[in-house]
Write a protein that holds these residues in place. Sequence first.
Motif, PDB file in Angstrom:
ATOM      1  N   UNK A  50      41.334  44.526  40.416  1.00 52.50           N
ATOM      2  CA  UNK A  50      40.252  45.378  40.937  1.00 52.50           C
ATOM      3  C   UNK A  50      39.049  44.572  41.432  1.00 52.50           C
ATOM      4  N   UNK A  51      38.752  43.467  40.735  1.00 53.72           N
ATOM      5  CA  UNK A  51      37.602  42.630  41.076  1.00 53.72           C
ATOM      6  C   UNK A  51      37.918  41.191  40.704  1.00 53.72           C
ATOM      7  N   UNK A  98      42.921  40.848  36.559  1.00 53.29           N
ATOM      8  CA  UNK A  98      43.413  39.492  36.789  1.00 53.29           C
ATOM      9  C   UNK A  98      42.276  38.523  36.470  1.00 53.29           C
ATOM     10  N   UNK A  99      41.404  38.242  37.452  1.00 55.77           N
ATOM     11  CA  UNK A  99      40.366  37.240  37.219  1.00 55.77           C
ATOM     12  C   UNK A  99      38.949  37.798  37.099  1.00 55.77           C
ATOM     13  N   UNK A 100      38.780  39.089  37.091  1.00 59.73           N
ATOM     14  CA  UNK A 100      37.431  39.635  37.011  1.00 59.73           C
ATOM     15  C   UNK A 100      37.350  40.813  36.068  1.00 59.73           C
ATOM     16  N   UNK A 101      36.170  41.383  35.962  1.00 58.07           N
ATOM     17  CA  UNK A 101      35.932  42.562  35.136  1.00 58.07           C
ATOM     18  C   UNK A 101      36.219  43.815  35.972  1.00 58.07           C
ATOM     19  N   UNK A 102      37.204  44.620  35.587  1.00 58.15           N
ATOM     20  CA  UNK A 102      37.609  45.776  36.400  1.00 58.15           C
ATOM     21  C   UNK A 102      36.492  46.777  36.672  1.00 58.15           C
ATOM     22  N   UNK A 103      35.641  47.035  35.673  1.00 53.06           N
ATOM     23  CA  UNK A 103      34.629  48.076  35.843  1.00 53.06           C
ATOM     24  C   UNK A 103      33.482  47.653  36.756  1.00 53.06           C
ATOM     25  N   UNK A 104      33.490  46.403  37.222  1.00 48.45           N
ATOM     26  CA  UNK A 104      32.541  46.003  38.271  1.00 48.45           C
ATOM     27  C   UNK A 104      32.832  46.767  39.557  1.00 48.45           C
TER      28      UNK A 104
END
Length: 326
Positions: A50-51, A98-104
């Motif tokens: 997602x992010x 994957x490599x980031x925070x989804x809720x961003x």
Amino acid sequence: MPLAEIALFVRHLTLRKVVNLVIRSLSMYITRIFKKVTIWGMPWSVSVEPSNYCNLHCRECFTGMGLSQRKRHTIGEEEFKTAVDNIKKYTLNLFLYFQGEPFINPLFTRLIEIAHGSNIFAVTSSNGHLINNENAEKTVLAGLDKIIIPLDGYNQESYSAYRSGGDFAAAKNAITLIANAKRRLKKRNPVIEVQCLASKITENHLTEIKQIAMDCGADKFWVKTMQIETEEGFDMFLPDSQKFSRYTKDRILKHPIKFCRRIFQSVVITSELDVLPCCYDKNTDFRFGNLREMSLAEVLKSDDYHDFISRIEHNKRPPMCQNCQG
């Protein structure tokens, strides 16, 4: 796996998905036995990102340490639909991280809705800091099957030792918010799994951390061995107990994999729709193709994909494989 999670997983099964699992597994073992790359079927476990950036700076995390060379990006609704359309007939597990925070990603709960509407068992992992009353309720209503929230400490000091910039109270509150939303809406999902990285800091407090998690409303508590990338990380986090470490006292991986199942079972789709071999390709060094330009099936028939599998099977593995435990 809790019964509730099993029930949710089974709900998404179809005959086509089961047949694909069997065919893909068969090709994996043929490749292993005869050392000739054979590709049948599609990967049954897929990560869609997602992010690609995060709000925390966790130690030993590729993104958190600022090592990523990728431009910040969140996946759009149409991009996500493209990814889902390529995988929905075959995928058993969809990991929305994957490599980031989804809720961003401001569209994150919409992405969950799309996955749920495509009959895919969807899981996400979040540090919890961006979860509030509103998006907790939207997450439950969207149909997410499982959420993983890390709780890598027993108080603020121990938690922030790894989760740099993190707030222990915010992580606990996220668990509570999702649990309360489930009760309020009378929903079984998402299953709330709290994970704790076993480290020198947490290894003697795991029972305490588990109790905190369960008191907040978790359905499941899981202790996870920690991946360490730096010498400073080994000094700070390597557990004293070998039971909780993936490394020897000499800082060598205890159980390096001899045969890579992951390359057959899974694939990663980045927020930019690049197709990668696995979650260890954190800087997209082994991009096989992009779903804007070709289908996933076409990507997996490419020479680059076959050559990569051949390289893995003949033990000519890239450096990213050296810290992989499967």
